[in-house]
Design an enzyme around this catalytic site. Structure first.
Site, short mmCIF file in Angstrom:
data_model
loop_
_atom_site.label_atom_id
_atom_site.label_comp_id
_atom_site.label_asym_id
_atom_site.label_seq_id
_atom_site.Cartn_x
_atom_site.Cartn_y
_atom_site.Cartn_z
N SER A 23 74.65 59.46 48.24
CA SER A 23 73.34 59.05 48.77
C SER A 23 72.21 59.26 47.78
O SER A 23 71.05 59.01 48.08
CB SER A 23 73.05 59.83 50.06
OG SER A 23 73.16 61.22 49.84
N HIS A 156 46.45 30.37 76.46
CA HIS A 156 47.43 29.30 76.16
C HIS A 156 47.06 28.55 74.87
O HIS A 156 47.39 27.37 74.72
CB HIS A 156 47.52 28.30 77.32
CG HIS A 156 47.66 28.92 78.66
ND1 HIS A 156 48.87 29.26 79.22
CD2 HIS A 156 46.71 29.34 79.56
CE1 HIS A 156 48.67 29.82 80.41
NE2 HIS A 156 47.37 29.89 80.63
N SER A 277 49.92 26.07 45.34
CA SER A 277 51.20 25.36 45.38
C SER A 277 51.50 24.85 43.98
O SER A 277 50.60 24.49 43.24
CB SER A 277 51.08 24.19 46.36
OG SER A 277 52.03 23.19 46.04
N LYS A 283 46.08 22.88 47.46
CA LYS A 283 46.50 23.91 48.41
C LYS A 283 45.97 25.30 48.11
O LYS A 283 45.91 25.73 46.95
CB LYS A 283 48.02 23.98 48.45
CG LYS A 283 48.64 22.74 49.03
CD LYS A 283 48.68 22.80 50.53
CE LYS A 283 50.06 23.24 50.93
NZ LYS A 283 50.14 23.42 52.35
N ASN A 285 46.99 28.72 50.11
CA ASN A 285 47.84 29.12 51.24
C ASN A 285 47.64 30.58 51.66
O ASN A 285 47.40 31.44 50.81
CB ASN A 285 49.32 28.92 50.88
CG ASN A 285 49.66 27.46 50.67
OD1 ASN A 285 49.05 26.58 51.29
ND2 ASN A 285 50.59 27.19 49.78
N GLU A 290 51.26 35.31 56.13
CA GLU A 290 52.60 34.82 56.48
C GLU A 290 53.67 35.87 56.17
O GLU A 290 54.61 36.08 56.93
CB GLU A 290 52.91 33.52 55.73
CG GLU A 290 52.07 32.36 56.25
CD GLU A 290 52.19 31.11 55.37
OE1 GLU A 290 53.14 31.00 54.58
OE2 GLU A 290 51.31 30.25 55.48
N GLN A 322 73.74 59.42 57.70
CA GLN A 322 73.19 59.16 56.37
C GLN A 322 72.55 57.76 56.32
O GLN A 322 71.68 57.49 55.51
CB GLN A 322 74.31 59.27 55.33
CG GLN A 322 73.89 58.99 53.91
CD GLN A 322 74.97 59.41 52.93
OE1 GLN A 322 75.20 60.60 52.73
NE2 GLN A 322 75.63 58.46 52.32
N1 ARG Z 1 73.65 62.79 52.38
C1 ARG Z 1 73.85 63.38 53.66
C2 ARG Z 1 72.96 62.68 54.68
O1 ARG Z 1 72.11 61.98 54.29
C3 ARG Z 1 73.47 64.81 53.60
C4 ARG Z 1 74.22 65.69 54.53
C5 ARG Z 1 75.61 65.79 54.10
N2 ARG Z 1 76.37 66.66 54.90
C6 ARG Z 1 77.70 66.61 54.92
N3 ARG Z 1 78.30 67.42 55.69
N4 ARG Z 1 78.35 65.78 54.18
O2 ARG Z 1 73.14 62.78 55.86
#
Ligand code: ARG
Length: 459
Positions: A23, A156, A277, A283, A285, A290, A322
């Site tokens: 992560s 409306h 454009s 144009k 825009n 948007e 996660q």
């Molecule tokens: N990267 C994990 C998360 O975002 C952190 C916690 C990880 N804990 C574990 N027991 N693997 O949730």
């Protein structure tokens, strides 16, 4: 591959598994919160006699060093670590040696990540609140300026009754004011500290969770260790509140797009907030409006996604959780970006008061007032409604507004009309006689503006 948990394994993790599991690419954004939490943790450990004062000081110095080096760019957070927690711990041990190995005493990555995400989210809520407040300040300035700028109010998307631009903007003021109060509620409800919950069942060390909570400016510790590591309610609440902010911005964007269209021309967007454009030279825009309208879908999507992720997770921590981070980070970035850009677009927009007033006049927005005039002269409302209906039909045939009819034309349809009908159906009269609380009349509007001003000074 730097892992914290190699002991019971006899094989290297498969590279694909490692990447799928890691992560660091997204949780690196809360390195400062991770370090802050660790400093509080060791401060508490030392006070409880679990670490010596010397060990505490060495660890804190090491952690502060890591933060400084990340901030000045000499230490890069690279993907060789599984997550931000491993990155900080590995670097700490490299810096200060074996004493660094004591940092994780009485702690799990489960309560650690729960803490980091709460610390990060708390700051983001404050930032969202600040941006909402800037938008409200911009709106209030515009509201003060346009208490006599008449425009059609719509139902409306058909012209209905005249209002003022100030009054129309005031409706959005209420929406964003409620958004701020939702932010405040979420902050208050989530502000408990999960650190000390351990993996799920607390710990045998004599941790002082009240003290850790106090150091990290929480109202107190969480009450159940299993809930502490698996609660993501506050993120769902925040995604819901951000979805509502985006819904408000999207509705407002839709109006800006309509007002800025060639047909309406109620407003003109500043060149700095418009795009051209590649093929059509004429144009200009409203791309910002948007995009804000379009990005609303992403934030709604994040809300649905996290609700779905959480729905089948047994207690306590599971790796599914996660998945909260990328969604929530994207939704936070999107909402903050949209608030900033939208406020800039509003602040630089120009207004065509003449076009707004003209549109109100030619849309029979004063027809109800013409009927009320007859009622005031003794005609029952249902009859008055019919008479004015005939007047409108006549005007459509002749291409006229009610204000432009001659006295003869009025009299021809009903003898009750007198000279004072012109005054009665003028835009000014129609708006200025609506002065009940919350109505568009200038006196009513000024009272509201004063209240909103006091509110913005107060919070
Ligand atoms: N990267 C994990 C998360 O975002 C952190 C916690 C990880 N804990 C574990 N027991 N693997 O949730």
């Amino acid at each position: 591959m730097a892992q914290l948990w190699g002991g019971r394994f006899t094989k290297e993790t498969d590279k694909l598994v490692y990447d799928f599991n890691a992560s660091i690419s997204f949780d690196k954004r809360f390195y400062a919160q991770d370090i802050r939490g660790s400093i509080a943790h060791v401060t508490m450990l030392a006070r409880q006699g679990i670490l010596t004062a010397e060990e505490r000081d060495q660890i804190i110095e090491g952690l502060n060093g890591i933060r400084k080096d990340v901030e000045n760019g000499t230490l890069l957070i690279t993907e060789e670590y599984e997550d931000i927690h491993s990155f900080v711990e590995a670097n700490l041990i490299e810096r200060i040696g074996d004493v660094g190995k004591k940092l994780h005493t009485g702690r799990s990555r489960n309560d650690q990540v729960a803490l980091d995400m709460k610390l990060y989210t708390r700051d983001e809520i404050l930032e969202l609140d600040r941006l909402l407040k800037c938008l409200l300040e911009t709106l209030l300035n515009m509201m003060k300026e346009h208490t006599e700028t008449y425009m059609p109010g719509f139902t409306h998307l058909q012209k209905a009754q005249p209002v003022t631009f100030s009054h129309h903007l005031g409706a959005y003021f209420e929406m964003f004011r409620r958004d701020r109060s939702r932010m405040k509620d979420i902050y208050r409800r989530m502000n408990t500290c999960p650190l000390g919950a351990g993996a799920l069942a607390g710990t045998t060390y004599p941790l002082d969770r009240d003290y850790t909570a106090e150091l990290l400016e929480f109202d107190g510790p969480t009450r159940n260790s299993m809930d502490s590591v698996s609660d993501r309610d506050y993120l769902i609440e925040l995604l819901s509140a951000m979805s509502t902010v985006m819904m408000h911005l999207s509705r407002f964007s839709e109006e800006v797009i309509i007002w800025n269209s060639n047909e309406y021309q109620f407003v003109e967007l500043d060149d700095a907030y418009s795009t051209g454009s590649s093929i059509m030279p004429q144009k200009k825009n409203p791309d910002i409006a948007e995009l804000v309208r379009g990005k609303t879908g992403r934030v709604y999507g994040a809300l649905m996604s996290l609700l779905t992720t959480m729905k089948g997770i047994p207690l306590a921590y599971n790796k599914d959780m996660q998945e909260d981070k990328e969604l929530v980070f994207d939704a936070m970035d999107t909402t903050k970006g949209c608030l900033t850009l939208f406020t800039g677009m509003l602040a630089t927009m120009r207004f065509r008061k003449d076009r707004m007033a003209d549109s109100a006049k030619h849309g029979f927005t004063n027809a109800t007032d013409a009927a009320d005039y007859l009622v005031n002269h003794g005609v029952p409302f249902r009859d008055a409604h019919g008479i004015v209906g005939q007047l409108v039909l006549y005007c459509i045939e002749k291409g006229k507004a009610l204000d432009d009819l001659t006295m003869e034309e009025y009299k021809h349809i009903s003898p009750v009309f007198e000279e004072d009908i012109y005054e009665a159906v003028s835009m000014k009269t129609c708006v200025e006689t609506r002065n009940t609380i919350g109505a568009p009349g200038k006196a009513a509007m000024e009272q509201v503006i004063a209240q909103e001003e006091a509110y913005l000074i107060g919070e």
